[in-house]
Design a protein around this motif. Sequence first.
Motif, PDB file in Angstrom:
ATOM      1  N   PHE A  24      46.161  48.833  25.799  1.00 35.53           N
ATOM      2  CA  PHE A  24      47.085  47.928  25.257  1.00 35.53           C
ATOM      3  C   PHE A  24      48.374  48.678  24.775  1.00 35.53           C
ATOM      4  O   PHE A  24      49.313  48.356  25.011  1.00 35.53           O
ATOM      5  N   LEU A  25      48.043  49.992  24.176  1.00 38.82           N
ATOM      6  CA  LEU A  25      49.519  50.625  23.892  1.00 38.82           C
ATOM      7  C   LEU A  25      50.235  51.152  25.023  1.00 38.82           C
ATOM      8  O   LEU A  25      51.442  50.887  24.662  1.00 38.82           O
ATOM      9  N   ARG A  26      49.743  51.381  25.846  1.00 33.02           N
ATOM     10  CA  ARG A  26      50.348  51.833  27.140  1.00 33.02           C
ATOM     11  C   ARG A  26      51.245  50.653  27.705  1.00 33.02           C
ATOM     12  O   ARG A  26      52.372  50.889  27.856  1.00 33.02           O
ATOM     13  N   GLU A  27      50.760  49.612  27.771  1.00 32.31           N
ATOM     14  CA  GLU A  27      51.443  48.525  28.068  1.00 32.31           C
ATOM     15  C   GLU A  27      52.417  47.791  27.316  1.00 32.31           C
ATOM     16  O   GLU A  27      53.571  47.504  27.557  1.00 32.31           O
ATOM     17  N   LEU A  28      52.091  47.947  26.107  1.00 31.49           N
ATOM     18  CA  LEU A  28      53.131  47.786  24.729  1.00 31.49           C
ATOM     19  C   LEU A  28      54.345  48.574  25.008  1.00 31.49           C
ATOM     20  O   LEU A  28      55.471  47.910  24.912  1.00 31.49           O
ATOM     21  N   TYR A  29      54.246  49.791  25.115  1.00 35.93           N
ATOM     22  CA  TYR A  29      55.314  50.645  25.302  1.00 35.93           C
ATOM     23  C   TYR A  29      56.191  50.310  26.511  1.00 35.93           C
ATOM     24  O   TYR A  29      57.422  50.519  26.260  1.00 35.93           O
ATOM     25  N   LYS A  30      55.319  50.148  27.287  1.00 41.72           N
ATOM     26  CA  LYS A  30      56.335  49.818  28.896  1.00 41.72           C
ATOM     27  C   LYS A  30      57.064  48.408  28.547  1.00 41.72           C
ATOM     28  O   LYS A  30      58.183  48.671  29.031  1.00 41.72           O
ATOM     29  N   GLU A  31      56.313  47.440  28.094  1.00 39.23           N
ATOM     30  CA  GLU A  31      57.112  46.196  27.805  1.00 39.23           C
ATOM     31  C   GLU A  31      58.205  46.269  26.918  1.00 39.23           C
ATOM     32  O   GLU A  31      59.371  45.722  26.976  1.00 39.23           O
ATOM     33  N   ALA A  32      57.883  47.096  25.971  1.00 43.31           N
ATOM     34  CA  ALA A  32      58.822  47.091  24.775  1.00 43.31           C
ATOM     35  C   ALA A  32      60.037  47.970  24.801  1.00 43.31           C
ATOM     36  O   ALA A  32      61.152  47.871  24.624  1.00 43.31           O
ATOM     37  N   LEU A  33      59.831  48.891  25.650  1.00 44.66           N
ATOM     38  CA  LEU A  33      60.792  50.015  25.872  1.00 44.66           C
ATOM     39  C   LEU A  33      61.329  49.900  27.012  1.00 44.66           C
ATOM     40  O   LEU A  33      62.335  50.953  27.452  1.00 44.66           O
ATOM     41  N   TYR A  34      61.037  49.410  28.249  1.00 39.40           N
ATOM     42  CA  TYR A  34      61.461  49.456  29.690  1.00 39.40           C
ATOM     43  C   TYR A  34      62.892  49.480  29.549  1.00 39.40           C
ATOM     44  O   TYR A  34      63.356  50.216  30.128  1.00 39.40           O
ATOM     45  N   ASP A  35      63.462  48.508  29.196  1.00 39.67           N
ATOM     46  CA  ASP A  35      64.785  48.219  29.334  1.00 39.67           C
ATOM     47  C   ASP A  35      65.811  49.462  28.814  1.00 39.67           C
ATOM     48  O   ASP A  35      66.767  49.851  29.505  1.00 39.67           O
ATOM     49  N   SER A  36      65.257  49.808  27.659  1.00 37.09           N
ATOM     50  CA  SER A  36      66.157  50.744  26.811  1.00 37.09           C
ATOM     51  C   SER A  36      65.905  52.099  27.707  1.00 37.09           C
ATOM     52  O   SER A  36      66.756  52.954  27.840  1.00 37.09           O
ATOM     53  N   ILE A  37      64.769  52.464  28.161  1.00 34.97           N
ATOM     54  CA  ILE A  37      64.504  53.719  28.716  1.00 34.97           C
ATOM     55  C   ILE A  37      65.313  53.630  30.322  1.00 34.97           C
ATOM     56  O   ILE A  37      65.954  54.839  30.567  1.00 34.97           O
ATOM     57  N   VAL A  38      65.344  52.422  30.890  1.00 36.98           N
ATOM     58  CA  VAL A  38      65.945  52.356  32.337  1.00 36.98           C
ATOM     59  C   VAL A  38      67.509  52.621  31.898  1.00 36.98           C
ATOM     60  O   VAL A  38      68.164  53.477  32.687  1.00 36.98           O
ATOM     61  N   GLU A  39      67.993  52.021  30.913  1.00 41.57           N
ATOM     62  CA  GLU A  39      69.220  52.057  30.436  1.00 41.57           C
ATOM     63  C   GLU A  39      69.998  53.713  30.267  1.00 41.57           C
ATOM     64  O   GLU A  39      70.852  53.958  30.659  1.00 41.57           O
ATOM     65  N   GLN A  40      69.084  54.138  29.435  1.00 40.39           N
ATOM     66  CA  GLN A  40      69.242  55.459  29.193  1.00 40.39           C
ATOM     67  C   GLN A  40      68.984  56.601  30.027  1.00 40.39           C
ATOM     68  O   GLN A  40      69.775  57.535  30.307  1.00 40.39           O
ATOM     69  N   PHE A  41      67.938  56.582  30.781  1.00 37.75           N
ATOM     70  CA  PHE A  41      67.651  57.322  31.862  1.00 37.75           C
ATOM     71  C   PHE A  41      67.708  57.167  33.274  1.00 37.75           C
ATOM     72  O   PHE A  41      67.568  58.119  34.025  1.00 37.75           O
ATOM     73  N   GLY A  42      68.221  55.998  33.420  1.00 36.45           N
ATOM     74  CA  GLY A  42      68.184  55.565  34.773  1.00 36.45           C
ATOM     75  C   GLY A  42      66.966  55.103  35.430  1.00 36.45           C
ATOM     76  O   GLY A  42      67.116  54.499  36.737  1.00 36.45           O
ATOM     77  N   TRP A  44      62.480  54.370  35.130  1.00 36.74           N
ATOM     78  CA  TRP A  44      61.211  54.394  34.086  1.00 36.74           C
ATOM     79  C   TRP A  44      60.275  55.100  34.991  1.00 36.74           C
ATOM     80  O   TRP A  44      60.147  55.014  36.245  1.00 36.74           O
ATOM     81  N   GLU A  45      59.535  56.063  34.282  1.00 34.14           N
ATOM     82  CA  GLU A  45      58.584  57.274  34.926  1.00 34.14           C
ATOM     83  C   GLU A  45      57.548  57.108  34.303  1.00 34.14           C
ATOM     84  O   GLU A  45      57.209  57.443  32.927  1.00 34.14           O
ATOM     85  N   ASP A  46      56.192  56.508  34.738  1.00 32.07           N
ATOM     86  CA  ASP A  46      54.816  56.391  34.171  1.00 32.07           C
ATOM     87  C   ASP A  46      54.422  57.823  33.727  1.00 32.07           C
ATOM     88  O   ASP A  46      53.876  58.035  32.784  1.00 32.07           O
ATOM     89  N   SER A  47      54.841  59.127  34.338  1.00 29.07           N
ATOM     90  CA  SER A  47      54.457  60.388  33.817  1.00 29.07           C
ATOM     91  C   SER A  47      55.026  60.568  32.612  1.00 29.07           C
ATOM     92  O   SER A  47      54.492  61.505  31.886  1.00 29.07           O
ATOM     93  N   ARG A  48      56.195  60.011  32.210  1.00 24.89           N
ATOM     94  CA  ARG A  48      56.683  60.292  31.114  1.00 24.89           C
ATOM     95  C   ARG A  48      56.024  59.640  29.929  1.00 24.89           C
ATOM     96  O   ARG A  48      55.983  59.934  28.559  1.00 24.89           O
ATOM     97  N   LEU A  49      55.546  58.582  30.196  1.00 25.78           N
ATOM     98  CA  LEU A  49      54.529  57.587  29.052  1.00 25.78           C
ATOM     99  C   LEU A  49      53.353  58.453  29.071  1.00 25.78           C
ATOM    100  O   LEU A  49      52.797  58.657  28.145  1.00 25.78           O
ATOM    101  N   ASP A  50      52.817  59.047  29.993  1.00 27.58           N
ATOM    102  CA  ASP A  50      51.542  59.759  30.147  1.00 27.58           C
ATOM    103  C   ASP A  50      51.821  61.048  29.391  1.00 27.58           C
ATOM    104  O   ASP A  50      51.030  61.214  28.241  1.00 27.58           O
ATOM    105  N   PHE A  53      51.916  59.943  25.192  1.00 25.55           N
ATOM    106  CA  PHE A  53      50.363  59.781  24.992  1.00 25.55           C
ATOM    107  C   PHE A  53      49.730  60.847  24.779  1.00 25.55           C
ATOM    108  O   PHE A  53      48.973  60.837  23.833  1.00 25.55           O
ATOM    109  N   THR A  54      49.884  61.791  25.926  1.00 25.29           N
ATOM    110  CA  THR A  54      49.149  63.222  25.459  1.00 25.29           C
ATOM    111  C   THR A  54      49.571  63.624  24.209  1.00 25.29           C
ATOM    112  O   THR A  54      48.760  64.389  23.375  1.00 25.29           O
ATOM    113  N   HIS A  55      50.801  63.743  24.030  1.00 23.29           N
ATOM    114  CA  HIS A  55      51.324  64.259  22.754  1.00 23.29           C
ATOM    115  C   HIS A  55      51.083  63.870  21.584  1.00 23.29           C
ATOM    116  O   HIS A  55      50.589  64.170  20.525  1.00 23.29           O
TER     117      HIS A  55
END
Length: 167
Positions: A24-42, A44-50, A53-55
């Motif tokens: 749920f937390l992984r999906e929440l992060y993606k849904e809640a932050l997707y637009d901001s991440i794409v706008e800022q970094f161009g 979305w990379e699932d590897s950054r999400l991984d 969560f590792t950190h």
Amino acid sequence: MVVLALPSKIKFDLRDSHLGDWDFLRELYKEALYDSIVEQFGEWEDSRLDEFFTHAIKRGADFTIITSGGKDIGAMEIVDDEEFIQVEEILLLPAYQNKGIGSKIIKDVIAVAERKEKPVTLYVLKESRAKDFYEKHGFAYKSNTPTHYFMIWDPRAHWLWLSKWCA
């Protein structure tokens, strides 16, 4: 006459997270932050999400799940340190944003900070709508990194400002 319907305030509860919440937390992060991440970094990379969560796991992140009507709708992590309160995350699924939930949470955090006479600190992505939200709640820019603003709400600064304004 046009009458605007204001969004209804949603009742919510909090519960401790458990290992079963990671999907749920992984999906929440993606849904809640997707637009901001794409706008800022161009992109979305699932590897950054991984990596995030590792950190989070390594640092012992302690998420609280936000629920409404028995459904998980968001999560937060707020750390009450010895000298300050750090807002690590407040995230809501898009359908539950702008309904007063985040405002209630941050007002509660500020109330605790006032009682304890501690500042509240946080980092917010530069391209996130959240920076306006935090400014509205009295947070000020302290510094920045290439990707984030460091913001602070300090009860000592607010009392000083109020005493000068009311004098």
